[in-house]
Design a protein around this motif. Structure first.
Motif, PDB file in Angstrom:
ATOM      1  N   ASP A   2       0.836  -1.201   0.000  1.00  0.00           N
ATOM      2  CA  ASP A   2       0.000   0.000   0.000  1.00  0.00           C
ATOM      3  C   ASP A   2       0.871   1.251   0.000  1.00  0.00           C
ATOM      4  O   ASP A   2       0.562   2.236  -0.690  1.00  0.00           O
TER       5      ASP A   2
ATOM      6  N   SER B 188      -1.693  -3.650  -3.986  1.00  0.00           N
ATOM      7  CA  SER B 188      -2.525  -2.548  -3.522  1.00  0.00           C
ATOM      8  C   SER B 188      -3.459  -2.151  -4.654  1.00  0.00           C
ATOM      9  O   SER B 188      -3.037  -2.033  -5.809  1.00  0.00           O
TER      10      SER B 188
ATOM     11  N   LYS C  11      -9.525  -1.897   0.711  1.00  0.00           N
ATOM     12  CA  LYS C  11      -9.167  -3.100   1.453  1.00  0.00           C
ATOM     13  C   LYS C  11     -10.297  -4.117   1.570  1.00  0.00           C
ATOM     14  O   LYS C  11     -10.093  -5.208   2.109  1.00  0.00           O
TER      15      LYS C  11
ATOM     16  N   ASP D 231      -8.650  -8.236   1.910  1.00  0.00           N
ATOM     17  CA  ASP D 231      -7.763  -7.208   2.444  1.00  0.00           C
ATOM     18  C   ASP D 231      -6.945  -6.526   1.356  1.00  0.00           C
ATOM     19  O   ASP D 231      -5.932  -5.891   1.629  1.00  0.00           O
TER      20      ASP D 231
END
Length: 311
Positions: A123, A153, A162, A170
């Protein structure tokens, strides 16, 4: 409380190293202070105390002329809100399982740490690439990192997504499966070395196998085993990610991590893997990260500043 006149201290923790740096920004001026970067090797299998000491040693190298609002980017599984490591049987940092990394780093850093905010390293990379590089200008960007494992990400206007059916659990591709096995059993440093050792000599122990860089070099010089192993691994990454790239409506896929040093081998295999599952994505722009060395650091700083502003 943030201190905008002071640089933001950050840590980027990987399976083989930790990097500490000071980051200036924001307002279109994000930059890593080049003379601030401290890099230290890490043994991902070391005892917890030794790992934490090594990380704190790198952090302490930044001195105290910063905001004290730390951003720390590191791979999962990790409880980023609580700062607690959840590693177990993932090939790195298993000794940190259950450790309150935030508390341990704060104790070691003392007054040099006013706050510590954690985020997934992929991320951080994605946020940084939006701010600095290859994902700039896109509203929906996907980023993956290929190194000791697979990071990912999915970003909507620069913010990691997420949850929801459009992204992996996630937002993490390492939680996906390929051929009924965890994806990292096919594409990761250890998996590629093991596959090459097995295919080249029938040896299931990868301890003596060449590293990925050497396997890539062998593939370029005509080694069919090396070429097949890498094509299979990178193709698997594309195939596993493809359904989510389609659902998410990704406008670009940015690829970072140490394995992009072999981009000439990564890109075609990754593209074939994506197209084999989602033919409509055959022309999806695939871009090698433009600022790999800085993106994760900038993303960590952005995260720390955002968290500090919310306090």
């Amino acid at each position: 409380m943030t201190h905008p006149h002071l640089p933001t201290p950050v840590l980027e923790i990987g399976g083989t190293h930790v990097t500490a740096a000071l980051v200036h920004g924001p307002g279109g001026t994000w930059r890593v202070a080049p003379d601030s970067v401290v890099r230290r090797g890490l043994d991902a299998h070391a005892p917890a105390a030794g790992l934490l000491d090594r990380i704190a040693e790198a952090a302490s190298g930044l001195g105290t002329g910063h905001s004290g609002t730390w951003g720390v980017a590191l791979p999962g599984p990790f409880d980023y809100a609580a700062g607690v490591a959840l590693y177990e049987h993932v090939g790195k940092f298993d000794e940190l399982k259950g450790v309150d990394v935030g508390a341990e780093l704060a104790r070691r850093l003392g007054t040099a740490a006013r706050s510590i905010s954690f985020l997934n390293d992929a991320d951080a990379f994605g946020i940084g690439e939006v701010a600095l590089g290859a994902a700039g200008g896109s509203h929906r960007a996907a980023c993956i990192t290929l190194g000791t494992g697979v990071g990912s990400s999915f970003l909507a206007d620069g913010v990691p997504v997420k949850s929801g059916s459009d992204v992996p659990p996630d937002g993490s591709c390492y939680l996906l499966e390929y051929n009924s096995l965890p994806l990292e059993e096919t594409v990761s440093r250890r998996a590629i070395r093991r596959a090459y050792a097995d295919a080249a000599g029938g040896n299931h122990d990868d301890a003596g196998a060449p590293d990925v860089r050497e396997i890539a070099g062998a593939a370029r010089t005509g080694d069919p085993v090396a070429a097949a192993v890498l094509d299979h691994a990178f193709g698997a990454a594309g195939a596993a990610a493809a359904p989510f790239l389609k659902r998410f409506g990704a406008e670009v896929l940015v690829v970072g991590g140490s394995m992009t040093g072999s981009w000439d081998l990564v890109e075609p295999a990754l593209r074939r893997g994506i197209a084999s599952v989602e033919p409509d994505l055959a022309r999806l722009p695939l871009r090698k990260a433009e600022r790999s060395e800085e993106a994760g650091l900038v993303g960590a700083a952005y995260w720390a500043m955002a968290a500090g502003s919310a306090v």
